[in-house]
Every structure is written in C-alpha cells, then in structure tokens.
Design a protein around this motif. Structure first.
Motif, PDB file in Angstrom:
ATOM      1  N   PRO A 152     -48.266  15.881  82.874  1.00  0.00           N
ATOM      2  CA  PRO A 152     -47.112  15.065  83.288  1.00  0.00           C
ATOM      3  C   PRO A 152     -47.430  13.576  83.327  1.00  0.00           C
ATOM      4  O   PRO A 152     -46.568  12.749  83.002  1.00  0.00           O
ATOM      5  CB  PRO A 152     -46.795  15.607  84.695  1.00  0.00           C
ATOM      6  N   ILE A 153     -48.642  13.216  83.717  1.00  0.00           N
ATOM      7  CA  ILE A 153     -49.019  11.807  83.781  1.00  0.00           C
ATOM      8  C   ILE A 153     -49.068  11.203  82.382  1.00  0.00           C
ATOM      9  O   ILE A 153     -48.743  10.025  82.190  1.00  0.00           O
ATOM     10  CB  ILE A 153     -50.378  11.675  84.498  1.00  0.00           C
ATOM     11  N   PHE A 154     -49.479  11.995  81.386  1.00  0.00           N
ATOM     12  CA  PHE A 154     -49.484  11.508  80.006  1.00  0.00           C
ATOM     13  C   PHE A 154     -48.066  11.399  79.450  1.00  0.00           C
ATOM     14  O   PHE A 154     -47.754  10.469  78.697  1.00  0.00           O
ATOM     15  CB  PHE A 154     -50.308  12.460  79.129  1.00  0.00           C
ATOM     16  N   VAL A 155     -47.210  12.334  79.811  1.00  0.00           N
ATOM     17  CA  VAL A 155     -45.854  12.371  79.251  1.00  0.00           C
ATOM     18  C   VAL A 155     -45.038  11.160  79.699  1.00  0.00           C
ATOM     19  O   VAL A 155     -44.221  10.630  78.924  1.00  0.00           O
ATOM     20  CB  VAL A 155     -45.156  13.689  79.643  1.00  0.00           C
ATOM     21  N   LEU A 156     -45.236  10.689  80.918  1.00  0.00           N
ATOM     22  CA  LEU A 156     -44.397   9.618  81.458  1.00  0.00           C
ATOM     23  C   LEU A 156     -44.420   8.347  80.605  1.00  0.00           C
ATOM     24  O   LEU A 156     -43.356   7.884  80.168  1.00  0.00           O
ATOM     25  CB  LEU A 156     -44.815   9.316  82.900  1.00  0.00           C
ATOM     26  N   PRO A 157     -45.567   7.723  80.324  1.00  0.00           N
ATOM     27  CA  PRO A 157     -45.535   6.512  79.488  1.00  0.00           C
ATOM     28  C   PRO A 157     -45.160   6.802  78.044  1.00  0.00           C
ATOM     29  O   PRO A 157     -44.530   5.958  77.390  1.00  0.00           O
ATOM     30  CB  PRO A 157     -46.967   5.971  79.589  1.00  0.00           C
ATOM     31  N   THR A 158     -45.511   7.985  77.536  1.00  0.00           N
ATOM     32  CA  THR A 158     -45.150   8.336  76.165  1.00  0.00           C
ATOM     33  C   THR A 158     -43.640   8.493  76.025  1.00  0.00           C
ATOM     34  O   THR A 158     -43.033   7.992  75.066  1.00  0.00           O
ATOM     35  CB  THR A 158     -45.856   9.635  75.745  1.00  0.00           C
ATOM     36  N   TYR A 159     -43.032   9.169  76.982  1.00  0.00           N
ATOM     37  CA  TYR A 159     -41.575   9.337  76.966  1.00  0.00           C
ATOM     38  C   TYR A 159     -40.866   7.997  77.114  1.00  0.00           C
ATOM     39  O   TYR A 159     -39.865   7.736  76.428  1.00  0.00           O
ATOM     40  CB  TYR A 159     -41.165  10.280  78.089  1.00  0.00           C
ATOM     41  N   ALA A 160     -41.382   7.135  77.984  1.00  0.00           N
ATOM     42  CA  ALA A 160     -40.761   5.813  78.171  1.00  0.00           C
ATOM     43  C   ALA A 160     -40.797   5.010  76.882  1.00  0.00           C
ATOM     44  O   ALA A 160     -39.817   4.330  76.524  1.00  0.00           O
ATOM     45  CB  ALA A 160     -41.470   5.064  79.294  1.00  0.00           C
ATOM     46  N   SER A 188     -53.103   7.880  77.049  1.00  0.00           N
ATOM     47  CA  SER A 188     -54.421   8.391  76.653  1.00  0.00           C
ATOM     48  C   SER A 188     -55.526   7.774  77.492  1.00  0.00           C
ATOM     49  O   SER A 188     -56.442   8.470  77.942  1.00  0.00           O
ATOM     50  CB  SER A 188     -54.662   8.102  75.168  1.00  0.00           C
ATOM     51  N   VAL A 189     -55.447   6.463  77.709  1.00  0.00           N
ATOM     52  CA  VAL A 189     -56.464   5.792  78.526  1.00  0.00           C
ATOM     53  C   VAL A 189     -56.420   6.305  79.958  1.00  0.00           C
ATOM     54  O   VAL A 189     -57.471   6.565  80.577  1.00  0.00           O
ATOM     55  CB  VAL A 189     -56.253   4.261  78.489  1.00  0.00           C
ATOM     56  N   ILE A 190     -55.229   6.481  80.510  1.00  0.00           N
ATOM     57  CA  ILE A 190     -55.098   6.983  81.879  1.00  0.00           C
ATOM     58  C   ILE A 190     -55.721   8.372  81.994  1.00  0.00           C
ATOM     59  O   ILE A 190     -56.486   8.662  82.919  1.00  0.00           O
ATOM     60  CB  ILE A 190     -53.627   7.012  82.310  1.00  0.00           C
TER      61      ILE A 190
END
Length: 254
Positions: free
Chosen positions: A132-140, A180-182
């Motif tokens: 979920p943490i990866f999806v958030l910035p990717t979705y934005a 990815s960095v996160i």
C-alpha cells in the motif's frame, strides 16, 4: 544519532577507538546479514513493482468514486498493527494453516509446503506491509496524467501495452521512483516481520542489532551496526536520487 555515533566509538572504559567497527567489518556474519537484508529489501521492491504498478494503473483508470472505494481496500491493512498482521500471516502460512490446508486438500501437494520460518514467509509479510505504501505515490502520479495524451497515443495506433510502456510509465516515473526508494530504504531496517516470520532463521541487520544488545549486552557493537546501516541507507539513497535525475534528464536532453 550523535549519541549512537559516540557509543559506537567508545569502549567500556570510555576510550575513543575503532575497535567496534573493526570487529564489525571483519566478521563474516556481518556481510551475511547485509546480504540477507539486501535480498529481502530487493525482493520486496521487486514484488511491489510487479503487483503495485498494475494495481495503481487500475485505480487511475477507474472513475474517482470507484477508485476511492478500491483505495479503501488497499489502505485497509494499514489500519491494523504490523504486529497483529504479522501474527496473522503466521497463522495463515504455517504447516497447518489455511494455505497448506487448501493445497493439501485440493491434491496439489502431498504434504504441507514450508511457507513460514524462512525467506519466503518473511518476504510475503514484508510485501503485504509495503505494497500500500508503494501504491500511494504511484497512483498519485498516474492519476495526474492527462487523459488526452493517452487518447492521442491510441489514435496514432498505439496498443494498450505500447501506450502503457512508452507513455504512462515515463510520465509516472516520479511516483514509481519515490515509492521504490521508500520501500527499499524502509525495509532495510525491518525487524518485527523477520523476527516472527523468519523464526530466527532469517537474520538481517536489524535482527543482528537486537541480538547484540539482548544477548551480548554490547552497546558499542550494536551502535556500530546502527551507524553501518545508516551509512548504507545514505549511500543507496544518494545513488537512487542520482540515477533518477540522470534518467529524467535524458528525455529533456533529447
């Protein structure tokens, strides 16, 4: 951080020395723990890329109302403590757990598959936490892409895969790189998931720090491990940012 650095350089008598770092860097277990840490972080990142990019694209392709409902399901695991979720995976993945019951009951396997207390179980738990943490910035990033650009590519004869590869991914690169960095940096210090799902058989650097403190009561050695991990995170973070800037500058130069 300054206190940890001071502890890593101090002996029991208060002398300033590099003996803790010498013992750290000359110990083969250190490099083995570093390898395990990088394998877990890299594996988690790879799984998040494979699962998270299509999921973010699906969310960005739906209507805002549907995307909001789906996002609730994506973020739902974050509402539960990581400790509770990890023990939940322990129940699901163990030899008499839900997955092995289904596999054995369906006849796919003749005996339970070892899915816990190993690298596989640890990786599953880490991916479940970080996805979920990866999806958030990717979705934005994908949501902010102008739909006219995609329609223009389709009108020029681009297939869905070609449009996704040459239009959507480059425009969403910033969000993908941030996620990815996160994921990679955050998982370098994972402790709870490897400790429970690894069952003592998986020993990343965070586990080594805990054992150095709890078993050996070696504050200097544990502090040296902490500084060592901090330096690794700093080097990898600077390298990732430099690579991202280099990649983003190439289209502009062209």
């Amino acid at each position: 951080m300054f206190w940890i650095l001071q502890q890593s350089l101090a002996t029991a008598r208060g002398d300033i020395t590099l003996v803790n770092y010498t013992a750290l860097l000359t110990n083969g277990l250190t490099w083995r723990s570093l390898l395990v840490t990088l394998e877990l972080s890299g594996g988690t990142l790879l799984c998040c890329l494979v699962l998270g990019i299509p999921l973010a694209f699906l969310l960005a392709s739906t209507s805002p109302r549907t995307a909001s409902r789906l996002m609730v399901l994506v973020l739902l695991p974050l509402w539960t403590s990581i400790l509770v979720r990890t023990y939940g995976w322990l129940v699901i993945l163990r030899r008499d757990g839900l997955i092995n019951d289904l596999l054995v009951g369906s006849g796919l396997v003749s005996e339970p598959v070892p899915l816990v207390y190993n690298f596989t179980g640890t990786l599953i738990g880490m991916v479940h936490y970080m996805l979920p943490i990866f999806v958030l910035p990717t979705y934005a990033a994908m949501r902010d892409i102008d739909g006219n650009v995609i329609r223009a590519a389709a009108s020029m004869g681009a297939s869905l895969w070609h449009c996704f590869r040459t239009v959507i991914l480059p425009l969403a690169f910033g969000g993908i790189a941030s996620g990815s960095v996160i994921v990679f940096v955050y998982t370098l210090g994972f402790f709870i998931t490897p400790a429970i799902l690894g069952g003592g058989r998986i020993s990343p650097i965070a586990i080594r720090i805990d054992r150095t403190l709890s078993t050996l009561q070696d504050w200097g050695g544990a502090a040296a491990f902490g500084v060592f991990l901090l330096l690794i995170v700093a080097v990898l973070g600077v390298t990732a940012l430099g690579a991202a800037r280099l990649i983003r500058s190439k289209p502009a130069a062209d």
